[in-house]
Design a protein around this motif. Structure first.
Motif, PDB file in Angstrom:
ATOM      1  N   LEU A  85       8.779   6.199   4.548  1.00  9.05           N
ATOM      2  CA  LEU A  85       9.580   5.677   5.676  1.00  9.05           C
ATOM      3  C   LEU A  85       9.350   4.189   5.838  1.00  9.05           C
ATOM      4  CD1 LEU A  85       9.444   8.713   6.552  1.00  9.05           C
ATOM      5  CD2 LEU A  85       9.241   7.890   8.893  1.00  9.05           C
ATOM      6  N   ARG A 129      11.380  -7.938   4.834  1.00  4.00           N
ATOM      7  CA  ARG A 129      10.822  -7.774   6.192  1.00  4.00           C
ATOM      8  C   ARG A 129      10.026  -9.020   6.572  1.00  4.00           C
ATOM      9  NH1 ARG A 129       5.535  -4.992   4.475  1.00  4.00           N
ATOM     10  NH2 ARG A 129       5.314  -6.402   2.777  1.00  4.00           N
ATOM     11  N   ALA A 144       0.535   3.741   6.537  1.00  9.50           N
ATOM     12  CA  ALA A 144       0.447   2.523   5.711  1.00  9.50           C
ATOM     13  C   ALA A 144       1.309   1.483   6.417  1.00  9.50           C
ATOM     14  CB  ALA A 144       0.949   2.803   4.300  1.00  9.50           C
ATOM     15  N   LEU A 198      -4.328   3.592   5.392  1.00  9.42           N
ATOM     16  CA  LEU A 198      -4.697   2.681   4.300  1.00  9.42           C
ATOM     17  C   LEU A 198      -4.135   1.283   4.532  1.00  9.42           C
ATOM     18  CD1 LEU A 198      -2.024   2.254   2.341  1.00  9.42           C
ATOM     19  CD2 LEU A 198      -2.802   4.344   1.287  1.00  9.42           C
ATOM     20  N   GLY A 210      -5.517  -9.221   1.127  1.00  9.35           N
ATOM     21  CA  GLY A 210      -4.869  -8.082   1.798  1.00  9.35           C
ATOM     22  C   GLY A 210      -4.010  -7.218   0.886  1.00  9.35           C
ATOM     23  N   ASN A 211      -3.193  -7.850   0.034  1.00  8.99           N
ATOM     24  CA  ASN A 211      -2.309  -7.077  -0.848  1.00  8.99           C
ATOM     25  C   ASN A 211      -3.132  -6.255  -1.840  1.00  8.99           C
ATOM     26  OD1 ASN A 211       0.034  -8.113   0.303  1.00  8.99           O
ATOM     27  ND2 ASN A 211       0.073  -9.874  -1.081  1.00  8.99           N
ATOM     28  N   HIS A 220      12.401  -1.083   8.642  1.00  9.78           N
ATOM     29  CA  HIS A 220      13.450  -2.075   8.369  1.00  9.78           C
ATOM     30  C   HIS A 220      14.497  -1.483   7.429  1.00  9.78           C
ATOM     31  CE1 HIS A 220      11.510  -5.375  10.377  1.00  9.78           C
ATOM     32  NE2 HIS A 220      10.389  -5.142   9.740  1.00  9.78           N
ATOM     33  N   ALA A 280       8.776   5.605  12.529  1.00  7.87           N
ATOM     34  CA  ALA A 280       7.907   6.705  12.994  1.00  7.87           C
ATOM     35  C   ALA A 280       7.615   6.491  14.472  1.00  7.87           C
ATOM     36  CB  ALA A 280       6.620   6.723  12.190  1.00  7.87           C
ATOM     37  N   ASP A 322      -3.653  -2.502   5.680  1.00  3.60           N
ATOM     38  CA  ASP A 322      -3.936  -3.188   6.946  1.00  3.60           C
ATOM     39  C   ASP A 322      -4.105  -2.214   8.116  1.00  3.60           C
ATOM     40  OD1 ASP A 322      -3.809  -5.587   5.645  1.00  3.60           O
ATOM     41  OD2 ASP A 322      -2.295  -6.486   6.953  1.00  3.60           O
ATOM     42  N   GLY A 337       0.829  -1.210   0.000  1.00  3.23           N
ATOM     43  CA  GLY A 337       0.000   0.000   0.000  1.00  3.23           C
ATOM     44  C   GLY A 337       0.860   1.255   0.000  1.00  3.23           C
TER      45      GLY A 337
HETATM   46  C1  LIG Z   1       1.681 -14.643   6.998  1.00  2.00           C
HETATM   47  C2  LIG Z   1       0.836 -13.786   6.099  1.00  2.00           C
HETATM   48  C3  LIG Z   1       0.552 -14.207   4.799  1.00  2.00           C
HETATM   49  C4  LIG Z   1      -0.243 -13.403   3.966  1.00  2.00           C
HETATM   50  N1  LIG Z   1      -0.490 -13.815   2.670  1.00  2.00           N
HETATM   51  C5  LIG Z   1      -1.150 -12.991   1.813  1.00  2.00           C
HETATM   52  C6  LIG Z   1      -1.277 -13.304   0.421  1.00  2.00           C
HETATM   53  O1  LIG Z   1      -0.747 -14.306  -0.077  1.00  2.00           O
HETATM   54  N2  LIG Z   1      -1.976 -12.447  -0.369  1.00  2.00           N
HETATM   55  C7  LIG Z   1      -2.549 -11.298   0.130  1.00  2.00           C
HETATM   56  O2  LIG Z   1      -3.189 -10.562  -0.637  1.00  2.00           O
HETATM   57  N3  LIG Z   1      -2.415 -10.973   1.427  1.00  2.00           N
HETATM   58  C8  LIG Z   1      -1.710 -11.767   2.269  1.00  2.00           C
HETATM   59  N4  LIG Z   1      -1.535 -11.401   3.580  1.00  2.00           N
HETATM   60  C9  LIG Z   1      -2.037 -10.093   4.005  1.00  2.00           C
HETATM   61  C10 LIG Z   1      -1.147  -9.011   3.391  1.00  2.00           C
HETATM   62  O3  LIG Z   1       0.206  -9.339   3.597  1.00  2.00           O
HETATM   63  C11 LIG Z   1      -1.442  -7.638   3.985  1.00  2.00           C
HETATM   64  O4  LIG Z   1      -2.824  -7.392   3.897  1.00  2.00           O
HETATM   65  C12 LIG Z   1      -0.672  -6.573   3.197  1.00  2.00           C
HETATM   66  O5  LIG Z   1       0.716  -6.758   3.381  1.00  2.00           O
HETATM   67  C13 LIG Z   1      -1.064  -5.186   3.667  1.00  2.00           C
HETATM   68  O6  LIG Z   1      -0.222  -4.253   3.064  1.00  2.00           O
HETATM   69  P1  LIG Z   1       0.114  -2.889   3.775  1.00  2.00           P
HETATM   70  O7  LIG Z   1       0.922  -2.118   2.795  1.00  2.00           O
HETATM   71  O8  LIG Z   1      -1.125  -2.292   4.308  1.00  2.00           O
HETATM   72  O9  LIG Z   1       0.959  -3.261   5.079  1.00  2.00           O
HETATM   73  P2  LIG Z   1       2.226  -4.178   5.326  1.00  2.00           P
HETATM   74  O10 LIG Z   1       2.522  -5.026   4.141  1.00  2.00           O
HETATM   75  O11 LIG Z   1       2.006  -4.848   6.629  1.00  2.00           O
HETATM   76  O12 LIG Z   1       3.407  -3.122   5.453  1.00  2.00           O
HETATM   77  C14 LIG Z   1       3.532  -2.252   6.531  1.00  2.00           C
HETATM   78  C15 LIG Z   1       4.976  -1.771   6.583  1.00  2.00           C
HETATM   79  O13 LIG Z   1       5.079  -0.760   7.573  1.00  2.00           O
HETATM   80  C16 LIG Z   1       6.306  -0.909   8.274  1.00  2.00           C
HETATM   81  N5  LIG Z   1       6.163  -0.224   9.565  1.00  2.00           N
HETATM   82  C17 LIG Z   1       5.399  -0.607  10.608  1.00  2.00           C
HETATM   83  N6  LIG Z   1       5.487   0.284  11.613  1.00  2.00           N
HETATM   84  C18 LIG Z   1       6.339   1.250  11.202  1.00  2.00           C
HETATM   85  C19 LIG Z   1       6.829   2.452  11.796  1.00  2.00           C
HETATM   86  N7  LIG Z   1       6.464   2.844  13.020  1.00  2.00           N
HETATM   87  N8  LIG Z   1       7.715   3.212  11.088  1.00  2.00           N
HETATM   88  C20 LIG Z   1       8.112   2.849   9.840  1.00  2.00           C
HETATM   89  N9  LIG Z   1       7.658   1.721   9.230  1.00  2.00           N
HETATM   90  C21 LIG Z   1       6.777   0.938   9.892  1.00  2.00           C
HETATM   91  C22 LIG Z   1       6.464  -2.422   8.364  1.00  2.00           C
HETATM   92  O14 LIG Z   1       7.804  -2.791   8.606  1.00  2.00           O
HETATM   93  C23 LIG Z   1       5.954  -2.865   6.995  1.00  2.00           C
HETATM   94  O15 LIG Z   1       6.995  -2.947   6.045  1.00  2.00           O
HETATM   95  C24 LIG Z   1      -0.759 -12.185   4.442  1.00  2.00           C
HETATM   96  C25 LIG Z   1      -0.482 -11.763   5.743  1.00  2.00           C
HETATM   97  C26 LIG Z   1       0.313 -12.546   6.569  1.00  2.00           C
HETATM   98  C27 LIG Z   1       0.587 -12.069   7.969  1.00  2.00           C
END
Ligand SMILES: Cc1cc2nc3c(=O)[nH]c(=O)nc-3n(C[C@H](O)[C@H](O)[C@H](O)COP(=O)(O)OP(=O)(O)OC[C@H]3O[C@@H](n4cnc5c(N)ncnc54)[C@H](O)[C@@H]3O)c2cc1C
Length: 417
Positions: free
Chosen positions: A40, A48, A169, A296, A310-311, A43, A137, A298, A22
Motif C-alpha cells: 500500500l 512523493r 514500512a 522496518l 537511511g535508505n 500517494h 492505512a 524509518d 524498505g
Molecule cells: C530530506 C531527506 C533527505 C534524505 N537523504 C538521504 C540520502 O541521501 N540517503 C539515505 O540513505 N537516506 C536519506 N534520507 C533518509 C531516507 O530517506 C529514509 O531513511 C528512507 O527513505 C527510509 O525508507 P523507508 O522505506 O523506511 O520509509 P520512507 O522512504 O519514508 O517511505 C515510507 C512510505 O510510506 C508511505 N506512507 C506513510 N504513511 C502511510 C499510510 N498510512 N498508508 C500508506 N502509505 C503510507 C509514505 O508516503 C512513503 O512513501 C533522507 C531523508 C530526508 C527527509
C-alpha cells in the motif's frame, strides 16, 4: 487475490504499508518467494516527498544478489566514489568508496521514484502480488493484542485487508507504529537542516561533501544530472531567525563559505519559499515486532543524515525481515505470525542500527567542535587518523553495513507464477 464484495475484503499473507525503499524491497522479496503480498502507498504517484537519492555500496551488492543490478543501472544515476568533510578549505577526512573491493566500490545516486517504480513493476510479475496505490492505512484489525490486518481508504472507498502479518514500512511518522501504540526513544540532536535545490553551474563539479566553516556547515548532495541539493546546517529551531534576517543575508552567508555560489545563487534563490527545513531526529522504536506486526526502516529507527544511511538501513531491514518472515511461515504453519518467530529479525538488526547511529553521533560531535584547542586537534589528528585501519573499518561499516546481510534466495520460486 480473492475479493468478496460488498465488504471490499482482501485476504493476503502479508500487507506492507509504505512504498519507500524498505517496503518496496520487502514486497519484492516476498512476492518472489510466493507469498501473497499487498503493498500500500498513500500517494498516487511515487514522486512523493523528497527522500534522498544516495544509496550506500552495500545496496549495489544486494540488488546484484537479486539479479536486478544491471537493469537498475539503466535508470539515470551517478556513481559516487567518495564523500568528504572539508574543514576551512582542507580535507578533514574522506570516506573513499573507490578503495572498497570491486565491483561494489561506489555509492549510487539515483532518483527514488523510477527506482521504486521499477521494484513495483518487478513485483507485479508475480500473480501473488498486488499494489494498492493512492491507498492509506487508517486502522489495524486487532484481536486482543495481535494484529490481523488493516483498514484502509482507497479513493474514498474503505477496504479491509486481512493478513498473517502487517508490516509498517511507512516512514518516520509511521501510522502503523502509532496505531500499535509502540513507543520510540528519541535522542537529542542539536541541528536542523535547511535545504533547497539549485541548478548546477555549467562545468562545475558538486561532489558529495560537508564543508565546515566558522559560519556553519554547507552540504552538497548531487541530485540528478543538472541539479544539486544544498543543505545548510543550523542550530535547532533557529530557522525563524534566519528567515527574519532575509534571503539576501542568507545568500551572502553561503557565498562567504563557497564563493562559487555567486554565479548561481543570487539568480536562483529568490525566497525562503524555495527552502524547506528538515527537523533532524534520531530515534529507536522500542519494539519492532508483535504478534501479526513488524516494523522496518524509518518506522523502526531514524538515523541522522550524516553519511546517508537511511535508505541502506531500510533495505538491510527488508532483507533480514524477509528471511525471518519466510522461516516463521515455514515453522509456524497457519495463523497470524507470532512475535516469538519474528523476534530474530529485531534481535539481529537493532544492535546493528544502534552501532550506525553511534558512528553518526561521533561524526556529528567531531564536526560540531567549536573549542579552539579541540579544533586545532581535530585538524591535526583527523588527516592522520583517516589512514589508520580503525578508520578504514569505520568506512567499511558505513559503506557495507556492520553485519552480514545476504539475500536468502533459497526461498525464491524457481519460476514466475
Ligand atoms: C530530506 C531527506 C533527505 C534524505 N537523504 C538521504 C540520502 O541521501 N540517503 C539515505 O540513505 N537516506 C536519506 N534520507 C533518509 C531516507 O530517506 C529514509 O531513511 C528512507 O527513505 C527510509 O525508507 P523507508 O522505506 O523506511 O520509509 P520512507 O522512504 O519514508 O517511505 C515510507 C512510505 O510510506 C508511505 N506512507 C506513510 N504513511 C502511510 C499510510 N498510512 N498508508 C500508506 N502509505 C503510507 C509514505 O508516503 C512513503 O512513501 C533522507 C531523508 C530526508 C527527509
Amino acid at each position: 487475490m480473492s475479493k468478496s464484495t460488498p465488504l471490499n475484503r482482501f485476504d493476503v499473507d502479508v500487507v506492507v504499508v509504505g512504498a519507500g525503499p524498505g517496503g518496496c524491497m520487502l514486497s519484492y522479496l516476498l512476492a518472489r518467494s510466493g507469498v501473497k503480498t499487498a503493498l500500500l502507498e498513500r500517494h498516487n504517484s511515487l514522486d512523493r516527498e523528497f527522500r534522498g537519492y544516495f544509496f550506500q555500496p552495500l545496496v549495489l551488492k544486494l540488488f546484484d544478489q537479486l539479479g536486478l543490478l544491471e537493469d537498475i543501472l539503466r535508470i539515470p544515476h551517478e556513481r559516487v566514489d567518495m564523500f568528504k568533510f572539508v574543514d576551512h578549505g582542507k580535507t578533514l577526512f574522506e570516506v573513499r568508496f573507490d578503495e572498497l573491493e570491486p565491483p561494489y566500490n561506489y555509492g549510487l545516486n539515483i532518483s527514488q521514484p523510477p527506482l521504486l517504480e521499477y521494484f513495483i513493476q518487478q513485483s507485479s510479475r508475480f500473480s501473488n502480488f498486488t499494489y494498492f496505490g493512492g491507498t492509506t492505512a487508517k486502522n489495524l484489525i486487532k484481536r486482543g493484542d495481535s494484529v490481523h490486518g488493516i483498514l484502509a481508504i482507497n479513493q474514498e472507498e474503505e477496504i479491509e485487508l486481512h493478513s498473517r502479518l502487517v508490516v509498517g514500512a511507512d516512514g518516520r511518522y509511521s501510522t502503523i507504529r502509532k496505531l500499535a501504540d509502540i513507543s520510540q526513544t528519541m535522542d537529542k540532536f542539536e541541528f536542523d537542516f535547511v535545504w533547497f535545490d539549485m541548478p548546477k553551474a555549467l562545468g562545475k563539479d558538486y561532489p558529495l561533501q560537508i564543508k565546515i566553516e566558522d559560519e556553519g556547515m554547507l552540504i552538497y548532495i548531487p541530485k540528478g544530472e543538472d541539479q544539486v541539493q544544498v543543505g545548510w546546517v543550523i542550530k535547532k529551531k533557529t530557522y525563524p531567525e534566519l528567515v527574519k534576517k532575509g534571503i539576501d543575508d542568507f545568500i551572502r552567508t553561503l557565498i562567504v563559505i563557497e564563493p562559487d555560489l555567486q554565479d548561481v545563487l543570487p539568480y536562483h534563490l529568490k525566497s525562503f519559499k524555495q527552502c524547506s527545513v528538515l527537523d533532524i531526529q534520531v530515534g529507536m522504536t522500542d519494539t519492532w515486532v508483535r504478534d501479526g506486526l513488524l516494523l522496518l526502516g524509518d518506522a523502526a529507527h531514524i538515523a541522522s543524515p550524516f553519511s546517508g544511511q537511511g535508505n541502506s538501513l531500510a533495505i538491510q531491514d527488508a532483507v533480514i525481515a524477509h528471511d525471518s518472515i519466510m522461516k516463521a511461515m515455514t515453522t509456524q504453519g497457519s495463523g497470524v505470525l507470532q512475535e516469538s518467530f519474528l523476534k530474530n529479525y529485531e534481535l539481529y538488526r537493532k544492535p546493528a542500527v544502534a552501532e550506525i547511529q553511534r558512528i553518526q553521533a561521533m561524526q556529528a560531535r567531531l564536526i560540531a567542535i567549536k573549542n579552539p584547542t579541540f579544533l586545532g586537534l581535530r585538524r591535526t589528528v583527523a588527516p592522520v587518523a583517516r589512514r589508520t585501519s580503525l578508520f578504514k573499518k569505520m568506512r567499511d561499516k558505513i559503506a557495507m553495513g556492520v553485519q552480514k546481510i545476504e539475500v536468502n534466495t533459497s526461498f525464491f520460486l524457481s519460476q514466475e507464477s
